[in-house]
Design an enzyme around this catalytic site. Structure first.
Site, PDB file in Angstrom:
ATOM      1  N   GLU A  85     -57.881   2.956  85.691  1.00  5.75           N
ATOM      2  CA  GLU A  85     -56.544   3.564  85.739  1.00  5.75           C
ATOM      3  C   GLU A  85     -56.571   5.032  85.344  1.00  5.75           C
ATOM      4  O   GLU A  85     -56.009   5.411  84.310  1.00  5.75           O
ATOM      5  CB  GLU A  85     -55.613   2.826  84.765  1.00  5.75           C
ATOM      6  CG  GLU A  85     -55.418   1.373  85.074  1.00  5.75           C
ATOM      7  CD  GLU A  85     -54.771   0.618  83.918  1.00  5.75           C
ATOM      8  OE1 GLU A  85     -54.888   1.055  82.757  1.00  5.75           O
ATOM      9  OE2 GLU A  85     -54.166  -0.423  84.186  1.00  5.75           O
ATOM     10  N   PRO A  86     -57.190   5.885  86.123  1.00  6.80           N
ATOM     11  CA  PRO A  86     -57.180   7.305  85.765  1.00  6.80           C
ATOM     12  C   PRO A  86     -55.813   7.931  86.002  1.00  6.80           C
ATOM     13  O   PRO A  86     -55.159   7.638  87.003  1.00  6.80           O
ATOM     14  CB  PRO A  86     -58.224   7.910  86.710  1.00  6.80           C
ATOM     15  CG  PRO A  86     -58.261   6.985  87.882  1.00  6.80           C
ATOM     16  CD  PRO A  86     -57.885   5.617  87.375  1.00  6.80           C
ATOM     17  N   GLY A  87     -55.381   8.749  85.072  1.00  4.36           N
ATOM     18  CA  GLY A  87     -54.124   9.483  85.251  1.00  4.36           C
ATOM     19  C   GLY A  87     -54.418  10.968  85.221  1.00  4.36           C
ATOM     20  O   GLY A  87     -54.427  11.659  86.231  1.00  4.36           O
ATOM     21  N   ARG A  88     -54.741  11.458  84.009  1.00  6.85           N
ATOM     22  CA  ARG A  88     -55.014  12.871  83.808  1.00  6.85           C
ATOM     23  C   ARG A  88     -56.071  13.414  84.777  1.00  6.85           C
ATOM     24  O   ARG A  88     -55.922  14.502  85.333  1.00  6.85           O
ATOM     25  CB  ARG A  88     -55.527  13.051  82.363  1.00  6.85           C
ATOM     26  CG  ARG A  88     -55.642  14.492  81.906  1.00  6.85           C
ATOM     27  CD  ARG A  88     -56.402  14.553  80.574  1.00  6.85           C
ATOM     28  NE  ARG A  88     -55.974  13.581  79.607  1.00  6.85           N
ATOM     29  CZ  ARG A  88     -54.995  13.767  78.720  1.00  6.85           C
ATOM     30  NH1 ARG A  88     -54.373  14.913  78.659  1.00  6.85           N
ATOM     31  NH2 ARG A  88     -54.675  12.814  77.874  1.00  6.85           N
ATOM     32  N   ARG A 101     -47.052  19.590  75.223  1.00 13.34           N
ATOM     33  CA  ARG A 101     -48.351  19.178  74.700  1.00 13.34           C
ATOM     34  C   ARG A 101     -48.901  20.078  73.589  1.00 13.34           C
ATOM     35  O   ARG A 101     -49.443  19.570  72.606  1.00 13.34           O
ATOM     36  CB  ARG A 101     -49.370  19.002  75.833  1.00 13.34           C
ATOM     37  CG  ARG A 101     -48.937  17.912  76.844  1.00 13.34           C
ATOM     38  CD  ARG A 101     -50.015  17.533  77.843  1.00 13.34           C
ATOM     39  NE  ARG A 101     -51.098  16.800  77.231  1.00 13.34           N
ATOM     40  CZ  ARG A 101     -52.265  17.308  76.892  1.00 13.34           C
ATOM     41  NH1 ARG A 101     -52.521  18.582  77.155  1.00 13.34           N
ATOM     42  NH2 ARG A 101     -53.193  16.575  76.318  1.00 13.34           N
ATOM     43  N   TYR A 117     -49.576  17.971  70.421  1.00 14.79           N
ATOM     44  CA  TYR A 117     -50.987  17.617  70.171  1.00 14.79           C
ATOM     45  C   TYR A 117     -51.874  18.823  69.857  1.00 14.79           C
ATOM     46  O   TYR A 117     -53.102  18.692  69.852  1.00 14.79           O
ATOM     47  CB  TYR A 117     -51.603  16.935  71.409  1.00 14.79           C
ATOM     48  CG  TYR A 117     -50.759  15.909  72.108  1.00 14.79           C
ATOM     49  CD1 TYR A 117     -50.357  14.744  71.461  1.00 14.79           C
ATOM     50  CD2 TYR A 117     -50.373  16.090  73.434  1.00 14.79           C
ATOM     51  CE1 TYR A 117     -49.596  13.800  72.127  1.00 14.79           C
ATOM     52  CE2 TYR A 117     -49.616  15.146  74.105  1.00 14.79           C
ATOM     53  CZ  TYR A 117     -49.223  14.001  73.443  1.00 14.79           C
ATOM     54  OH  TYR A 117     -48.478  13.056  74.093  1.00 14.79           O
ATOM     55  N   CYS A 142     -35.363  27.355  71.060  1.00 12.99           N
ATOM     56  CA  CYS A 142     -35.039  27.832  69.715  1.00 12.99           C
ATOM     57  C   CYS A 142     -35.805  27.040  68.683  1.00 12.99           C
ATOM     58  O   CYS A 142     -35.244  26.158  68.015  1.00 12.99           O
ATOM     59  CB  CYS A 142     -33.544  27.715  69.470  1.00 12.99           C
ATOM     60  SG  CYS A 142     -32.709  29.120  70.156  1.00 12.99           S
ATOM     61  N   GLU A 143     -37.079  27.317  68.595  1.00 11.93           N
ATOM     62  CA  GLU A 143     -37.942  26.570  67.688  1.00 11.93           C
ATOM     63  C   GLU A 143     -39.242  27.352  67.540  1.00 11.93           C
ATOM     64  O   GLU A 143     -39.890  27.656  68.540  1.00 11.93           O
ATOM     65  CB  GLU A 143     -38.195  25.187  68.315  1.00 11.93           C
ATOM     66  CG  GLU A 143     -38.999  24.301  67.456  1.00 11.93           C
ATOM     67  CD  GLU A 143     -38.712  22.819  67.703  1.00 11.93           C
ATOM     68  OE1 GLU A 143     -37.582  22.453  68.069  1.00 11.93           O
ATOM     69  OE2 GLU A 143     -39.646  22.044  67.507  1.00 11.93           O
ATOM     70  N   TYR A 171     -48.973  14.890  82.344  1.00  7.08           N
ATOM     71  CA  TYR A 171     -48.189  14.826  81.112  1.00  7.08           C
ATOM     72  C   TYR A 171     -47.447  16.131  80.822  1.00  7.08           C
ATOM     73  O   TYR A 171     -47.263  16.497  79.664  1.00  7.08           O
ATOM     74  CB  TYR A 171     -49.086  14.424  79.925  1.00  7.08           C
ATOM     75  CG  TYR A 171     -49.857  13.143  80.183  1.00  7.08           C
ATOM     76  CD1 TYR A 171     -49.184  11.930  80.280  1.00  7.08           C
ATOM     77  CD2 TYR A 171     -51.240  13.145  80.365  1.00  7.08           C
ATOM     78  CE1 TYR A 171     -49.871  10.754  80.536  1.00  7.08           C
ATOM     79  CE2 TYR A 171     -51.938  11.977  80.628  1.00  7.08           C
ATOM     80  CZ  TYR A 171     -51.251  10.782  80.710  1.00  7.08           C
ATOM     81  OH  TYR A 171     -51.933   9.626  80.969  1.00  7.08           O
TER      82      TYR A 171
HETATM   83  N1  LLP Z   1     -54.045   3.144  81.297  1.00 13.00           N
HETATM   84  C1  LLP Z   1     -53.381   2.933  80.140  1.00 13.00           C
HETATM   85  C2  LLP Z   1     -53.134   1.570  79.700  1.00 13.00           C
HETATM   86  C3  LLP Z   1     -52.928   4.017  79.386  1.00 13.00           C
HETATM   87  O1  LLP Z   1     -52.298   3.792  78.245  1.00 13.00           O
HETATM   88  C4  LLP Z   1     -53.172   5.334  79.839  1.00 13.00           C
HETATM   89  C5  LLP Z   1     -52.684   6.476  79.096  1.00 13.00           C
HETATM   90  C6  LLP Z   1     -53.862   5.511  81.055  1.00 13.00           C
HETATM   91  C7  LLP Z   1     -54.292   4.382  81.737  1.00 13.00           C
HETATM   92  C8  LLP Z   1     -54.154   6.868  81.629  1.00 13.00           C
HETATM   93  O2  LLP Z   1     -54.948   7.621  80.778  1.00 13.00           O
HETATM   94  P1  LLP Z   1     -55.553   9.032  81.298  1.00 13.00           P
HETATM   95  O3  LLP Z   1     -56.532   8.718  82.377  1.00 13.00           O
HETATM   96  O4  LLP Z   1     -54.427   9.832  81.801  1.00 13.00           O
HETATM   97  O5  LLP Z   1     -56.176   9.601  80.076  1.00 13.00           O
HETATM   98  N2  LLP Z   1     -49.293  12.061  76.629  1.00 13.00           N
HETATM   99  C9  LLP Z   1     -50.687  12.150  76.253  1.00 13.00           C
HETATM  100  C10 LLP Z   1     -51.524  11.114  76.965  1.00 13.00           C
HETATM  101  C11 LLP Z   1     -51.081   9.716  76.687  1.00 13.00           C
HETATM  102  C12 LLP Z   1     -51.907   8.723  77.426  1.00 13.00           C
HETATM  103  C13 LLP Z   1     -51.298   7.376  77.330  1.00 13.00           C
HETATM  104  N3  LLP Z   1     -51.977   6.364  78.063  1.00 13.00           N
HETATM  105  C14 LLP Z   1     -51.195  13.544  76.572  1.00 13.00           C
HETATM  106  O6  LLP Z   1     -50.407  14.360  77.046  1.00 13.00           O
HETATM  107  O7  LLP Z   1     -52.348  13.850  76.341  1.00 13.00           O
END
Ligand code: LLP
Length: 443
Positions: free
Chosen positions: A290-293, A330, A334, A361-362, A390
């Site tokens: 499950e890649p997102g980023r 972010r 973070y 305003c922060e 994100y």
């Molecule tokens: N699968 C599950 C179950 C997850 O919880 C996540 C991310 C992903 C896949 C995707 O992860 P990635 O490949 O994108 O790293 N808001 C934070 C990131 C939170 C990630 C939450 N879960 C940020 O901006 O860094």
């Protein structure tokens, strides 16, 4: 300066992305503007799918839509043959409205509401990733009411926690997510799922962290999960057909970030899976990730217009842009680092060190500390890189600032995929109760 994907500096000294000069994009769409390099998104998706194809394993690459969930992105994900991971009714609605095939949607989350579960059941999604016992019972009974049997994976916490560079193999127990492997909870969850009348257990899921630069954590997770699968087969006679290893593959935000080529993560996961299974004569499961980023992160650039500046001699020079923590929370959340470029004078020599402030305003609304830039003036354009993941997804209306537009650029063409919010959008859901309405003055 490291330029990602199709980004380059053109003959006018302007940043160009997807063949589009960003100064033209600023004129046409305004700023702040999220610009997504569609070619790079597709390339990243293909890197994963092609790496898996080489392993010969059965697989699904499910785009974690939480990173950036808009309808056009769902279309690209579908066209690239990916599945889709959603975590709320909002993401599910977006995917379905975009025509994403329901059978390729996986539903995550630690507190799916009955409404969300019913919506997903009615849509006939491909799989629920069950997080806890409450959900398992609820899902089973709601599926039963509808006379359906649903595919499930159980989310387990394998006891591997990734802190980007190092791994702790016991630290993950204290997590709001999933069934704990180490204390026997995951085993009980499998027993219950097998016994549940309307659940079809496919296997297990684990996600060990995000922005990970090494393969070691994934390898450790695979080994623990494979050992669990083998134990389950021996004790319960149930053979998992799917193992989902989540996301977390790192990207290069700034110099010093050292992500691995995608193929190396895939190779390490596959090798670990094959050798663990071979050793126990266990049939190779289908692998899901499950890649997102890593699909959208470096394909995104945010374009801002520089407004005011404040020079505190001997201390620091602040340069303020027309967005900030509302479109990119972010850094504030973070302490994330970003790189940026003066986009309309990209070849000018960087002569000063400035800090980029947002307009909220922060005091904490800072995007970048200590960035080397050419001397800039009001009206110049600043491009902040790697904002694809994100950023839009976590944008807010703090200070009632409107969320920016999003464009996809490709082969010299820019398409609006999310319109800029209007002033009217900002107050759309506000209501004034009768007693607070302005009364006509009676004389
Ligand atoms: N699968 C599950 C179950 C997850 O919880 C996540 C991310 C992903 C896949 C995707 O992860 P990635 O490949 O994108 O790293 N808001 C934070 C990131 C939170 C990630 C939450 N879960 C940020 O901006 O860094």
């Amino acid at each position: 300066m490291f330029l990602h994907g199709t980004s380059r500096i053109n003959a006018q000294g302007h940043l160009e992305i997807g063949g589009c000069d960003v100064t033209d994009l600023a004129k046409e769409f305004g700023t702040p503007l999220y610009i997504v390099d569609e070619t790079l998104v597709r390339q990243r998706a293909r890197e994963f799918t092609e790496a898996f194809r080489k392993t010969g394993l059965r697989f699904q690459v499910a785009y974690a839509s939480k990173a950036f969930c808009v309808m056009a992105m769902c279309r690209v994900a579908e066209e690239e043959g990916m599945s889709l991971d959603v975590v709320s009714d909002g993401e599910l609605h977006t995917a379905l409205k975009a025509g994403f095939p329901a059978e390729r949607i996986h539903f995550h989350g630690n507190n799916k509401t009955p409404d969300e579960i019913n919506m997903a059941l009615d849509a006939n999604i491909g799989c629920f990733v069950v997080d806890n016992f409450t959900e398992m019972q609820l899902l089973n009974s709601l599926a039963q009411e509808k006379g359906k049997t649903v595919n499930v994976l159980l989310r387990i916490t394998p006891g591997v926690e990734a802190h980007t560079h190092d791994y702790i193999s016991t630290g993950q127990q204290d997590s709001k997510f999933g069934f704990d492997l180490g204390n026997g909870t995951a085993f009980r969850a499998v027993e219950q799922a097998i016994a549940a009348s309307n659940l079809k257990l496919l296997g297990v899921h684990s996600h060990i962290g995000s922005q990970i630069f090494e393969v070691e954590g994934f390898r450790m997770a695979v080994e623990k999960i494979a050992a669990f699968a083998i134990d389950i087969r021996a004790k319960l006679g149930e053979t998992f057909s799917v193992i989902n290893l989540g996301g977390g593959y790192g990207i290069r935000y700034v110099e010093g970030d050292t992500p691995l080529p995608v193929g190396q993560y895939v190779q390490a996961i596959s090798d670990a899976m094959i050798s663990s299974c071979k050793a126990a004569d266990f049939p190779l499961p289908e692998i899901w990730i499950e890649p997102g980023r890593s699909i959208v992160g470096d394909a995104g650039t945010t374009l801002y217009t520089i407004g005011t500046s404040k020079d505190i001699p001997g201390v620091r020079k602040y340069i303020a842009v027309d967005g900030g923590m509302t479109d990119n929370p972010r850094p504030a959340l973070y302490e994330s680092k970003y790189d940026a470029l003066l986009a309309n004078r990209a070849n000018d020599e960087a002569t000063e060190v400035v800090s980029i402030a947002g307009k909220a305003c922060e005091s904490g609304d800072m995007l970048i500390w200590d960035l080397k830039l050419p001397e800039s003036k009001s009206g110049d354009l600043l491009a902040v890189f790697c904002t694809g993941a994100y950023n839009y997804a976590m944008a807010s209306n703090y200070n009632r600032i409107r969320r920016p537009a999003v464009v996809f650029v490709k082969d010299g063409k820019a398409d609006l995929v999310v319109a800029r919010e209007s002033h009217e959008d900002i107050s759309r859901n506000d209501l004034i109760p009768e007693r607070l309405r302005k009364q006509a003055v009676s004389r």
